[in-house]
Scaffold this motif. Structure first.
Motif, PDB file in Angstrom:
ATOM      1  N   ILE A  34       0.846  -1.185   0.000  1.00 39.68           N
ATOM      2  CA  ILE A  34       0.000   0.000   0.000  1.00 39.68           C
ATOM      3  C   ILE A  34       0.884   1.239   0.000  1.00 39.68           C
ATOM      4  O   ILE A  34       1.909   1.288   0.692  1.00 39.68           O
ATOM      5  CB  ILE A  34      -0.912   0.049   1.233  1.00 39.68           C
ATOM      6  N   ALA A  35       0.473   2.215  -0.765  1.00 35.78           N
ATOM      7  CA  ALA A  35       1.218   3.469  -0.812  1.00 35.78           C
ATOM      8  C   ALA A  35       0.276   4.645  -0.668  1.00 35.78           C
ATOM      9  O   ALA A  35      -0.915   4.559  -0.986  1.00 35.78           O
ATOM     10  CB  ALA A  35       1.982   3.590  -2.126  1.00 35.78           C
ATOM     11  N   TRP A  36       0.822   5.722  -0.167  1.00 32.48           N
ATOM     12  CA  TRP A  36       0.143   7.014  -0.178  1.00 32.48           C
ATOM     13  C   TRP A  36       0.827   7.879  -1.229  1.00 32.48           C
ATOM     14  O   TRP A  36       2.061   7.984  -1.259  1.00 32.48           O
ATOM     15  CB  TRP A  36       0.219   7.693   1.180  1.00 32.48           C
ATOM     16  N   PHE A  37      -0.001   8.512  -2.058  1.00 32.96           N
ATOM     17  CA  PHE A  37       0.446   9.479  -3.042  1.00 32.96           C
ATOM     18  C   PHE A  37      -0.242  10.806  -2.749  1.00 32.96           C
ATOM     19  O   PHE A  37      -1.234  10.854  -2.028  1.00 32.96           O
ATOM     20  CB  PHE A  37       0.080   9.033  -4.457  1.00 32.96           C
ATOM     21  N   ARG A  38       0.272  11.860  -3.335  1.00 27.15           N
ATOM     22  CA  ARG A  38      -0.399  13.154  -3.236  1.00 27.15           C
ATOM     23  C   ARG A  38      -0.256  13.903  -4.545  1.00 27.15           C
ATOM     24  O   ARG A  38       0.683  13.686  -5.307  1.00 27.15           O
ATOM     25  CB  ARG A  38       0.152  13.975  -2.075  1.00 27.15           C
ATOM     26  N   ILE A  51       4.263   0.917   2.141  1.00 29.94           N
ATOM     27  CA  ILE A  51       4.510  -0.123   3.133  1.00 29.94           C
ATOM     28  C   ILE A  51       4.221  -1.467   2.496  1.00 29.94           C
ATOM     29  O   ILE A  51       3.260  -1.617   1.736  1.00 29.94           O
ATOM     30  CB  ILE A  51       3.654   0.121   4.396  1.00 29.94           C
ATOM     31  N   ASN A  52       5.066  -2.441   2.790  1.00 27.70           N
ATOM     32  CA  ASN A  52       4.863  -3.732   2.151  1.00 27.70           C
ATOM     33  C   ASN A  52       3.735  -4.495   2.825  1.00 27.70           C
ATOM     34  O   ASN A  52       3.212  -4.084   3.873  1.00 27.70           O
ATOM     35  CB  ASN A  52       6.159  -4.537   2.103  1.00 27.70           C
ATOM     36  N   TRP A  53       3.390  -5.634   2.261  1.00 25.97           N
ATOM     37  CA  TRP A  53       2.205  -6.363   2.694  1.00 25.97           C
ATOM     38  C   TRP A  53       2.260  -6.729   4.172  1.00 25.97           C
ATOM     39  O   TRP A  53       1.244  -6.743   4.854  1.00 25.97           O
ATOM     40  CB  TRP A  53       2.015  -7.622   1.843  1.00 25.97           C
ATOM     41  N   GLY A  54       3.459  -7.044   4.682  1.00 27.00           N
ATOM     42  CA  GLY A  54       3.587  -7.475   6.072  1.00 27.00           C
ATOM     43  C   GLY A  54       3.861  -6.348   7.049  1.00 27.00           C
ATOM     44  O   GLY A  54       3.875  -6.563   8.266  1.00 27.00           O
ATOM     45  N   GLY A  55       4.106  -5.157   6.521  1.00 24.52           N
ATOM     46  CA  GLY A  55       4.365  -4.018   7.391  1.00 24.52           C
ATOM     47  C   GLY A  55       5.804  -3.898   7.861  1.00 24.52           C
ATOM     48  O   GLY A  55       6.115  -3.049   8.691  1.00 24.52           O
ATOM     49  N   LEU A  56       6.691  -4.741   7.342  1.00 23.19           N
ATOM     50  CA  LEU A  56       8.066  -4.744   7.828  1.00 23.19           C
ATOM     51  C   LEU A  56       9.001  -3.871   7.001  1.00 23.19           C
ATOM     52  O   LEU A  56      10.140  -3.619   7.400  1.00 23.19           O
ATOM     53  CB  LEU A  56       8.597  -6.171   7.862  1.00 23.19           C
ATOM     54  N   SER A  57       8.549  -3.434   5.851  1.00 24.92           N
ATOM     55  CA  SER A  57       9.376  -2.611   4.980  1.00 24.92           C
ATOM     56  C   SER A  57       8.593  -1.368   4.587  1.00 24.92           C
ATOM     57  O   SER A  57       7.420  -1.462   4.228  1.00 24.92           O
ATOM     58  CB  SER A  57       9.769  -3.397   3.728  1.00 24.92           C
ATOM     59  N   THR A  58       9.254  -0.221   4.688  1.00 24.95           N
ATOM     60  CA  THR A  58       8.594   1.035   4.346  1.00 24.95           C
ATOM     61  C   THR A  58       9.490   1.884   3.454  1.00 24.95           C
ATOM     62  O   THR A  58      10.704   1.691   3.384  1.00 24.95           O
ATOM     63  CB  THR A  58       8.237   1.853   5.602  1.00 24.95           C
ATOM     64  N   TYR A  59       8.831   2.835   2.791  1.00 21.77           N
ATOM     65  CA  TYR A  59       9.530   3.798   1.936  1.00 21.77           C
ATOM     66  C   TYR A  59       8.938   5.169   2.208  1.00 21.77           C
ATOM     67  O   TYR A  59       7.719   5.298   2.399  1.00 21.77           O
ATOM     68  CB  TYR A  59       9.338   3.436   0.463  1.00 21.77           C
ATOM     69  N   TYR A  60       9.790   6.195   2.210  1.00 24.12           N
ATOM     70  CA  TYR A  60       9.335   7.572   2.355  1.00 24.12           C
ATOM     71  C   TYR A  60      10.073   8.444   1.340  1.00 24.12           C
ATOM     72  O   TYR A  60      11.290   8.286   1.144  1.00 24.12           O
ATOM     73  CB  TYR A  60       9.622   8.113   3.750  1.00 24.12           C
ATOM     74  N   THR A  61       9.364   9.358   0.741  1.00 24.25           N
ATOM     75  CA  THR A  61      10.046  10.342  -0.079  1.00 24.25           C
ATOM     76  C   THR A  61      10.801  11.301   0.832  1.00 24.25           C
ATOM     77  O   THR A  61      10.420  11.508   1.994  1.00 24.25           O
ATOM     78  CB  THR A  61       9.049  11.095  -0.980  1.00 24.25           C
ATOM     79  N   ASP A  90       2.847  20.709   1.962  1.00 26.18           N
ATOM     80  CA  ASP A  90       2.195  19.403   2.032  1.00 26.18           C
ATOM     81  C   ASP A  90       0.750  19.457   1.543  1.00 26.18           C
ATOM     82  O   ASP A  90       0.088  18.423   1.456  1.00 26.18           O
ATOM     83  CB  ASP A  90       2.219  18.869   3.465  1.00 26.18           C
ATOM     84  N   THR A  91       0.261  20.640   1.235  1.00 22.27           N
ATOM     85  CA  THR A  91      -1.107  20.793   0.754  1.00 22.27           C
ATOM     86  C   THR A  91      -1.297  20.056  -0.564  1.00 22.27           C
ATOM     87  O   THR A  91      -0.555  20.277  -1.525  1.00 22.27           O
ATOM     88  CB  THR A  91      -1.443  22.276   0.574  1.00 22.27           C
ATOM     89  N   ALA A  92      -2.273  19.156  -0.586  1.00 19.59           N
ATOM     90  CA  ALA A  92      -2.522  18.329  -1.773  1.00 19.59           C
ATOM     91  C   ALA A  92      -3.731  17.435  -1.503  1.00 19.59           C
ATOM     92  O   ALA A  92      -4.208  17.353  -0.370  1.00 19.59           O
ATOM     93  CB  ALA A  92      -1.309  17.459  -2.093  1.00 19.59           C
ATOM     94  N   VAL A  93      -4.178  16.765  -2.548  1.00 19.88           N
ATOM     95  CA  VAL A  93      -5.112  15.650  -2.378  1.00 19.88           C
ATOM     96  C   VAL A  93      -4.257  14.395  -2.159  1.00 19.88           C
ATOM     97  O   VAL A  93      -3.333  14.137  -2.936  1.00 19.88           O
ATOM     98  CB  VAL A  93      -6.023  15.474  -3.592  1.00 19.88           C
ATOM     99  N   TYR A  94      -4.575  13.667  -1.114  1.00 21.20           N
ATOM    100  CA  TYR A  94      -3.816  12.462  -0.772  1.00 21.20           C
ATOM    101  C   TYR A  94      -4.632  11.228  -1.151  1.00 21.20           C
ATOM    102  O   TYR A  94      -5.817  11.129  -0.826  1.00 21.20           O
ATOM    103  CB  TYR A  94      -3.495  12.452   0.721  1.00 21.20           C
ATOM    104  N   TYR A  95      -3.956  10.304  -1.827  1.00 16.51           N
ATOM    105  CA  TYR A  95      -4.584   9.083  -2.294  1.00 16.51           C
ATOM    106  C   TYR A  95      -3.873   7.871  -1.704  1.00 16.51           C
ATOM    107  O   TYR A  95      -2.634   7.858  -1.605  1.00 16.51           O
ATOM    108  CB  TYR A  95      -4.474   8.966  -3.816  1.00 16.51           C
ATOM    109  N   CYS A  96      -4.640   6.847  -1.351  1.00 13.91           N
ATOM    110  CA  CYS A  96      -3.994   5.572  -1.062  1.00 13.91           C
ATOM    111  C   CYS A  96      -4.186   4.660  -2.263  1.00 13.91           C
ATOM    112  O   CYS A  96      -5.148   4.803  -3.027  1.00 13.91           O
ATOM    113  CB  CYS A  96      -4.501   4.929   0.209  1.00 13.91           C
ATOM    114  N   ALA A  97      -3.245   3.747  -2.423  1.00 13.38           N
ATOM    115  CA  ALA A  97      -3.247   2.868  -3.585  1.00 13.38           C
ATOM    116  C   ALA A  97      -2.713   1.501  -3.188  1.00 13.38           C
ATOM    117  O   ALA A  97      -1.843   1.397  -2.312  1.00 13.38           O
ATOM    118  CB  ALA A  97      -2.389   3.463  -4.698  1.00 13.38           C
TER     119      ALA A  97
END
Length: 125
Positions: A34-38, A51-61, A90-97
């Motif tokens: 799952i990712a958050w975009f804006r 974040i990966n399926w198990g929650g153990l790996s994450t990424y941040y811009t 940070d103002t934007a429309v935030y989407y999850c995907a």
């Protein structure tokens, strides 16, 4: 098919916090990253965190590291984005995907198959 619904957006002053939620239905999230975009007006959609399926790996811009935290609760079919020290940028429309976990954790728009409708985040100065 996975249906995603975001919530938690709103208007906040600079320096404040918001917590976005993404609730999934239709299928369990355990096979999806799952990712958050804006997307801000006039700008391209950009990845914020993933974040990966198990929650153990994450990424941040880079611009949100140390300010935003992504987490997930697979039992609740939900993913969250805690946003602290918010800035007008940070103002934007935030989407999850949602994207297939078989691809590995990715940050590109094209790697995600299912999208929510978005929630507006506005940070005033």
């Amino acid at each position: 098919q996975v249906q995603l619904v975001e919530s938690g957006g709103g208007l906040v002053q600079a320096g404040g916090s918001l917590r976005l939620s993404c609730l999934a239905s239709g299928r369990t999230l355990t096979t999806y990253n799952i990712a958050w975009f804006r997307q801000a007006p006039g700008k391209e959609r950009e990845s914020v965190a993933a974040i990966n399926w198990g929650g153990l790996s994450t990424y941040y811009t880079g611009s949100v590291k140390d300010r935003f935290t992504i987490s997930r609760d697979n039992a609740r079919n939900s993913v969250y984005l805690q946003m602290n020290s918010l800035d007008p940028e940070d103002t934007a429309v935030y989407y999850c995907a949602a994207g297939s976990a078989s691809r590995g954790l990715r940050s590109a728009v094209r790697e995600y198959d299912y999208w929510g409708q978005g929630t507006q985040v506005t940070v005033s100065s």
